[in-house]
Each structure stands twice: as structure tokens, then as C-alpha cells.
Design a protein around this motif. Structure first.
Motif, PDB file in Angstrom:
ATOM      1  N   GLY A 170      -1.352   0.528  -3.600  1.00 46.17           N
ATOM      2  CA  GLY A 170      -1.880  -0.762  -3.187  1.00 46.17           C
ATOM      3  C   GLY A 170      -1.782  -1.846  -4.230  1.00 46.17           C
ATOM      4  O   GLY A 170      -1.270  -1.639  -5.325  1.00 46.17           O
ATOM      5  N   CYS A 171      -2.277  -3.017  -3.877  1.00 41.67           N
ATOM      6  CA  CYS A 171      -2.213  -4.154  -4.777  1.00 41.67           C
ATOM      7  C   CYS A 171      -3.278  -5.171  -4.381  1.00 41.67           C
ATOM      8  O   CYS A 171      -3.478  -5.438  -3.207  1.00 41.67           O
ATOM      9  CB  CYS A 171      -0.830  -4.791  -4.693  1.00 41.67           C
ATOM     10  SG  CYS A 171      -0.689  -6.212  -5.791  1.00 41.67           S
ATOM     11  N   ASP A 172      -3.947  -5.718  -5.397  1.00 40.48           N
ATOM     12  CA  ASP A 172      -4.987  -6.737  -5.156  1.00 40.48           C
ATOM     13  C   ASP A 172      -4.545  -8.132  -5.580  1.00 40.48           C
ATOM     14  O   ASP A 172      -5.355  -9.036  -5.675  1.00 40.48           O
ATOM     15  CB  ASP A 172      -6.255  -6.406  -5.971  1.00 40.48           C
ATOM     16  CG  ASP A 172      -6.937  -5.140  -5.500  1.00 40.48           C
ATOM     17  OD1 ASP A 172      -6.699  -4.746  -4.339  1.00 40.48           O
ATOM     18  OD2 ASP A 172      -7.681  -4.529  -6.284  1.00 40.48           O
ATOM     19  N   LYS A 173      -3.267  -8.314  -5.884  1.00 44.56           N
ATOM     20  CA  LYS A 173      -2.851  -9.571  -6.490  1.00 44.56           C
ATOM     21  C   LYS A 173      -2.605 -10.698  -5.476  1.00 44.56           C
ATOM     22  O   LYS A 173      -2.737 -11.858  -5.801  1.00 44.56           O
ATOM     23  CB  LYS A 173      -1.573  -9.358  -7.316  1.00 44.56           C
ATOM     24  CG  LYS A 173      -1.778  -8.576  -8.603  1.00 44.56           C
ATOM     25  CD  LYS A 173      -2.219  -9.499  -9.735  1.00 44.56           C
ATOM     26  CE  LYS A 173      -2.148  -8.845 -11.101  1.00 44.56           C
ATOM     27  NZ  LYS A 173      -3.119  -7.762 -11.295  1.00 44.56           N
ATOM     28  N   PHE A 174      -2.177 -10.361  -4.298  1.00 42.54           N
ATOM     29  CA  PHE A 174      -1.945 -11.368  -3.252  1.00 42.54           C
ATOM     30  C   PHE A 174      -1.049 -12.520  -3.698  1.00 42.54           C
ATOM     31  O   PHE A 174      -1.417 -13.689  -3.579  1.00 42.54           O
ATOM     32  CB  PHE A 174      -3.278 -11.894  -2.687  1.00 42.54           C
ATOM     33  CG  PHE A 174      -4.006 -10.859  -1.880  1.00 42.54           C
ATOM     34  CD1 PHE A 174      -3.716 -10.687  -0.529  1.00 42.54           C
ATOM     35  CD2 PHE A 174      -4.955 -10.035  -2.461  1.00 42.54           C
ATOM     36  CE1 PHE A 174      -4.364  -9.712   0.222  1.00 42.54           C
ATOM     37  CE2 PHE A 174      -5.598  -9.043  -1.713  1.00 42.54           C
ATOM     38  CZ  PHE A 174      -5.308  -8.895  -0.374  1.00 42.54           C
ATOM     39  N   CYS A 175       0.103 -12.225  -4.214  1.00 42.06           N
ATOM     40  CA  CYS A 175       1.117 -13.256  -4.427  1.00 42.06           C
ATOM     41  C   CYS A 175       1.438 -13.811  -3.037  1.00 42.06           C
ATOM     42  O   CYS A 175       1.510 -13.040  -2.065  1.00 42.06           O
ATOM     43  CB  CYS A 175       2.359 -12.654  -5.065  1.00 42.06           C
ATOM     44  SG  CYS A 175       1.979 -11.856  -6.644  1.00 42.06           S
ATOM     45  N   THR A 176       1.643 -15.122  -2.942  1.00 43.61           N
ATOM     46  CA  THR A 176       1.670 -15.731  -1.610  1.00 43.61           C
ATOM     47  C   THR A 176       2.919 -15.392  -0.788  1.00 43.61           C
ATOM     48  O   THR A 176       2.968 -15.681   0.397  1.00 43.61           O
ATOM     49  CB  THR A 176       1.526 -17.260  -1.711  1.00 43.61           C
ATOM     50  OG1 THR A 176       2.526 -17.746  -2.609  1.00 43.61           O
ATOM     51  CG2 THR A 176       0.156 -17.656  -2.223  1.00 43.61           C
ATOM     52  N   PHE A 177       3.930 -14.796  -1.436  1.00 46.97           N
ATOM     53  CA  PHE A 177       5.149 -14.427  -0.695  1.00 46.97           C
ATOM     54  C   PHE A 177       5.117 -12.991  -0.191  1.00 46.97           C
ATOM     55  O   PHE A 177       5.984 -12.575   0.567  1.00 46.97           O
ATOM     56  CB  PHE A 177       6.399 -14.602  -1.592  1.00 46.97           C
ATOM     57  CG  PHE A 177       6.279 -13.902  -2.928  1.00 46.97           C
ATOM     58  CD1 PHE A 177       6.552 -12.544  -3.049  1.00 46.97           C
ATOM     59  CD2 PHE A 177       5.879 -14.595  -4.056  1.00 46.97           C
ATOM     60  CE1 PHE A 177       6.428 -11.899  -4.260  1.00 46.97           C
ATOM     61  CE2 PHE A 177       5.753 -13.954  -5.281  1.00 46.97           C
ATOM     62  CZ  PHE A 177       6.032 -12.603  -5.385  1.00 46.97           C
ATOM     63  N   CYS A 178       4.129 -12.192  -0.610  1.00 43.63           N
ATOM     64  CA  CYS A 178       4.293 -10.729  -0.590  1.00 43.63           C
ATOM     65  C   CYS A 178       3.429 -10.013   0.450  1.00 43.63           C
ATOM     66  O   CYS A 178       2.246 -10.307   0.623  1.00 43.63           O
ATOM     67  CB  CYS A 178       3.964 -10.200  -1.980  1.00 43.63           C
ATOM     68  SG  CYS A 178       4.226  -8.433  -2.148  1.00 43.63           S
ATOM     69  N   VAL A 179       4.039  -9.022   1.099  1.00 44.04           N
ATOM     70  CA  VAL A 179       3.331  -8.248   2.127  1.00 44.04           C
ATOM     71  C   VAL A 179       2.601  -7.019   1.576  1.00 44.04           C
ATOM     72  O   VAL A 179       1.798  -6.414   2.279  1.00 44.04           O
ATOM     73  CB  VAL A 179       4.293  -7.719   3.232  1.00 44.04           C
ATOM     74  CG1 VAL A 179       4.843  -8.853   4.070  1.00 44.04           C
ATOM     75  CG2 VAL A 179       5.418  -6.882   2.633  1.00 44.04           C
TER      76      VAL A 179
HETATM   77 FE1  SF4 Z   1       1.228  -7.314  -5.591  1.00 42.40          FE
HETATM   78 FE2  SF4 Z   1       3.320  -8.174  -4.206  1.00 42.40          FE
HETATM   79 FE3  SF4 Z   1       2.346  -9.661  -6.151  1.00 42.40          FE
HETATM   80 FE4  SF4 Z   1       3.639  -7.417  -6.723  1.00 42.40          FE
HETATM   81  S1  SF4 Z   1       4.534  -9.205  -5.784  1.00 42.40           S
HETATM   82  S2  SF4 Z   1       1.719  -8.132  -7.633  1.00 42.40           S
HETATM   83  S3  SF4 Z   1       3.012  -6.134  -5.014  1.00 42.40           S
HETATM   84  S4  SF4 Z   1       1.262  -9.117  -4.261  1.00 42.40           S
END
Ligand code: SF4
Ligand code: SAH
Ligand code: F3S
Length: 469
Positions: A186-195
Motif C-alpha cells: 500500500g501507499c499513503d502518499k496520494f500523489c495526484t496522478f497515481c492509483v
Molecule cells: Fe504512492 Fe503512487 Fe505516489 Fe508512489 S507515485 S508514492 S505509489 S501515490
């Protein structure tokens, strides 16, 4: 390493055939798309199915169950799944006429993102299973055999890693001398392009004891090099053996103590999570390979902000300076997106400028692909496809030149190489350099699993040629 074009994160692999079970055993064909985490998951699913009586096959025609382990990261990746499903549906129909069953399953990130929609669009599909529930696969299959269509995409409360069966040592030994080990989901970063935060859920770190036990099994089966995996692997923080919380640096020091494990890597990292302890591991831990995949996506602060990366181009460059001070021979790798909404020519030039400053040994670059449900898809200022194409071409030209120059800089040098497998041509073996390049050496260079010194004589398209020293 090959420079990524648009879809190189999609690596189709078939699970390796297992031995031992008779000709009547059910056979599963697993096709893997997407990142290394999916490669790892495909193996673990194969292990779970082996416990359920399935033997892996690499011939789709032989399969009783076809499982697609899918990727949702870009539009093309998801569309590939539907075109593959079309082909398998035809196979299923032919089978049905011959009175033999073929089950079709969709796993991975498309499964998680689209759920029941997959069965609506592709009614031949029998089961849809999300990444957090693979340990339930045998149970799901039992329900499917009972005549149901099953969609299993709820995040499980129990830990899948505790419930997934471990492969037999003989099976592990067949998988080679390098291995992946997922330490975080998983990931908690929520980059705005990313699923990914939507398809893999929130960040969960496996505890040290579980990771060490798995790494020890790998080492006992002959694995020499382990790559720790997570979408945000350097944010890993797990329960340590002493009851305290450990960071990735400390985990790497612990894993380096395991007899037989000579090389360690980790991927993928976020620039915000490179802490002092991890940088110190690059300085003090010889087993940690001098290669770091540290995606930056863009060199423009404005775009980085819109992407919610939460750092500037300067922060990234300063970080690399600190890492290079700790480990001078470290090779940098990265990911880039061109044509994010609002990206101007000047923003793109800033990306090229950053690439020139860093000087990458390898990199992946992509055209921005709007993903449903992500903030980026709703933003203004979408960039024309032709502009994205042109930018991607210029960026890839620069990155390819840097990659080739890096290879050339190694010619004449003596480097250590992990012998991995027989070469394509007789009399050759293929090894792996500390910087992940394939190294072609003379067959007499050493046995598989040996780490030997070789001298680089010339470079190939994405490999190195070497002689014994
Ligand atoms: Fe998480 Fe996607 Fe950002 Fe990587 S790119 S840190 S997986 S939200
Ligand atoms: N966790 C990793 C990235 C995982 S996805 C990280 O944070 O760096 C792998 C790469 O795919 C990303 O680094 C990004 O370059 C690319 N990518 C992700 N979403 C994308 C999108 N919507 N369009 C184009 N490329 C994308
Ligand atoms: Fe793709 Fe899922 Fe990996 S979207 S990149 S398979 S985490």
C-alpha cells in the motif's frame, strides 16, 4: 537495464512449472503485468494454489485456470487486460464445446479498481480477486467450482502474509539466485496522478520477524540477492525483534547478517523517506548494492506541487548529494512523467535540467495518463498527446545517452558480478552487476550463485561484456 518506453513496467511472466504432481493435476497459468510487487504476488498465488493441488504451467493451452495479475497504473496497462481477456474467452468457448472447463480469474490492481465491472464487461471471467486477499484464493476457487462468480475485493482484516503458504525449498531453489521480498503493502502518499493508494490500500509494514524468516528460507534455498519491495519501501517501519519500531536501514543491517545473503536492494523509494539511518546503510553496509531507484517525476517545483510530491527539485538534488557523499559509486535511477496537467515548455525544460544535473544510470519515463478517481484527472490544462509524445522522446533521448555513458564508464574496470544463469549462447553465462546491468561472461567464470570479479571489456545495448581477471 532497458530504458523504459511507455509500458515497460508491464512485464509478462509465466509462473514456472512445478514438478512432482501427476498428469491429472489441475494446471494454472499465471500472467503478470505491472511492477515487481505483482511478480512477487504471482509467485505467492502460485504457492497458495500449489497447496490446493494446482501445478503451474507456462503453456496457456494446458491450463485449467488462467489467472491474470493485472496493473492499473496507466490506461494502456488496464486496456491490455481486456484484450487478453478477449483471447482467453475464445479459448474458454472452444473448451466448453469439447466438454472441458476453463476458469478465468483476474487478480491485481485492475481487479481491485474495477471489481464486478470486470465481469460485466467480460462475462467469461469467473473470479475477481484484489491484492489484499490472495490467501483466500483456494476458498474463492471452491465457491467458483460450486457454480458462482466471485468478486473478492474487500480489504481483508487478517494479514495475508501470515496466511499465504510458504513454497517448498525445492520450488524456491528453482526460482534462481535472486528474489523479491515484499516488506510493505500500500501507499499513503496520494500523489495526484497515481492509483496505487486506491488499488493497494493504505501502507502496512510487515514485522521484522516475518521478513527475516522469509529471507532465511530464501537464503537456505540458494538465493544470494534479495530485493525488498514496497510502493514506498523506504517508509517501511516495522515491529523489530526487540519490540521497538525499526526503520528500513536497521532492517537492512539485520538481513545482511543472514548467512548466504550477499546482496541487498530495495525499491521503490520516495525522496521524502530517505532518513539518516538509511543513508548510513549505504555508507556502512557492503551488502547494500550501490544503486538507488529514487523517482522524482518532474524537475519543476510548480508541477511537483500539483503532483503532491511534497518536495522541491532543490530538495531532491540536495538529497542526492548527501547520498553520493555517503556512497560515491552509487548509481541513480528514477521515474519521470511528462505532460502532467498544466506542464508548460518551461516546466519540461526544468525536468531536462534536473536530469542533466543528476546524471542517471537508468530511468523510466512515461506520458501522463489520466486515471479515473485521481485528482490529476480532474485538473485543468491537460496537455495535448502530440506535445506529450515530443517531450517523452526528448527526455528518453537524454536518459538513453546517460545510460550508455554510464555503461561506457565501466569499461576497463573490475567489478563484482553475481552469476545468475546460462547465457543465450553456448559458452556464456549471464551475471548481474552491482548496478543491475546484465553481464555476459565466459561460461568457465563460475557456478550459478557465485559472486566473482570480472573486467568489463565492452558494452552491449543494455548489457556489459566481461572477461575473467
Ligand atoms: Fe504512492 Fe503512487 Fe505516489 Fe508512489 S507515485 S508514492 S505509489 S501515490
Ligand atoms: N511508488 C513509486 C511509483 C509507483 S508507479 C513512487 O512513488 O515512485 C511507477 C511509476 O509509474 C511512477 O513513478 C510514475 O512515474 C509512473 N506513473 C504512475 N502513475 C502514472 C500515471 N497516471 N501516468 C503516467 N505515469 C504514471
Ligand atoms: Fe501496477 Fe498495481 Fe504495481 S497498479 S505498478 S501492479 S501496484
Amino acid at each position: 537495464m532497458e530504458l523504459n518506453t511507455i509500458e515497460s513496467h508491464d512485464i509478462g511472466i509465466a509462473a514456472e512449472p512445478s514438478a512432482g504432481t501427476g498428469p491429472t493435476a489441475k494446471k494454472v497459468f499465471v500472467k503478470t503485468y505491472g511492477c515487481q510487487m505483482n511478480v512477487y504476488d504471482s509467485q505467492r498465488m502460485t504457492d497458495a494454489l500449489a497447496a490446493d493441488g494446482y501445478v503451474a504451467t507456462d503453456a496457456v493451452e494446458d491450463a485449467d485456470l488462467v489467472l491474470l495479475n493485472t496493473c492499473h497504473i496507466r490506461e494502456k496497462a488496464a486496456e491490455k487486460v481486456y484484450s487478453e481477456l478477449g483471447r482467453i474467452r475464445d479459448m474458454k468457448a472452444e473448451r466448453a464445446e469439447a466438454g472441458r472447463e476453463l476458469l478465468i480469474g483476474v487478480a491485481g490492481c485492475v481487479a481491485q479498481a474495477e471489481g464486478a465491472e470486470i465481469i460485466r464487461r467480460s462475462p467469461a471471467v469467473d473470479l475477481v480477486i484484489g491484492p489484499q486477499t490472495y490467501h483466500r484464493l483456494p476458498d474463492v476457487l471452491a465457491r467458483v467450482r460450486g457454480g458462482k462468480k466471485v468478486v473478492e475485493t474487500e480489504y481483508a482484516i487478517e494479514d495475508k502474509f501470515e496466511h499465504l503458504p510458504q513454497p517448498k525449498r525445492a520450488e524456491l531453489a528453482k526460482r534462481g539466485v535472486t528474489a523479491f521480498l515484499t516488506v510493505q503493502e500500500g501507499c499513503d502518499k496520494f500523489c495526484t496522478f497515481c492509483v496505487v493508494p486506491y488499488t493497494r490500500g493504505s501502507e502496512v509494514s510487515r514485522p521484522v520477524a516475518q521478513i527475516v524468516a522469509e529471507a532465511e528460507r530464501l537464503a537456505e534455498a540458494g538465493v544470494r540477492e534479495v530485493t525488498l519491495l514496497g510502493q514506498n519501501v523506504n517508509a517501511w517501519h516495522g515491529l523489530g525483534e526487540n519490540g521497538e519500531e525499526w526503520g528500513l536501514g536497521r532492517l537492512l543491517f539485520r538481513l545482511a547478517e543472514i548467512p548466504g545473503l550477499a546482496r541487498l536492494r530495495y525499491t521503490t523509494s520516495h525522496p521524502r523517506d530517505m532518513d539518516e539511518e538509511l543513508i548510513a546503510a549505504h555508507r556502512d553496509l557492503p551488502a547494500l548494492m550501490p544503486y538507488l531507484h529514487l523517482p522524482v517525476q518532474s524537475g519543476s517545483d510548480r508541477i511537483l506541487k500539483a503532483m503532491n510530491r511534497r518536495h522541491t527539485a532543490r530538495d531532491y538534488l540536495a538529497l542526492i548529494e548527501r547520498i553520493r557523499a555517503a556512497r560515491t559509486d552509487i548509481a541513480m535511477s528514477g521515474d519521470f512523467i511528462v505532460g502532467f496537467p498544466g506542464e508548460t515548455d518551461a516546466d519540461f525544460e526544468a525536468t531536462l535540467e534536473l536530469v542533466r544535473e543528476v546524471n542517471y544510470a537508468s530511468a523510466f519515463s512515461f506520458k501522463y495518463s489520466p486515471r479515473p478517481g485521481t485528482p490529476g484527472a480532474e485538473m485543468d490544462g491537460h496537455v495535448a498527446e502530440a506535445v506529450k509524445d515530443e517531450r517523452l522522446q526528448r527526455l528518453q533521448g537524454l536518459l538513453l545517452k546517460q545510460q550508455q555513458d554510464f555503461g561506457l564508464s565501466l569499461v576497463g574496470k573490475t567489478i563484482d558480478t553475481l552469476i545468475e544463469k546460462p547465457g543465450r549462447q553456448a559458452g556464456q553465462k549471464v551475471g548481474r552487476s552491482p548496478w543491475l546491468q546484465p553481464v555476459i561472461v565466459d561460461d568457465k567464470a563460475g557456478g550459478i550463485g557465485d559472486i566473482i570479479d570480472v573486467r568489463i571489456t565492452r558494452t552491449g545495448y543494455n548489457s556489459l561484456f566481461a572477461e575473467l581477471v
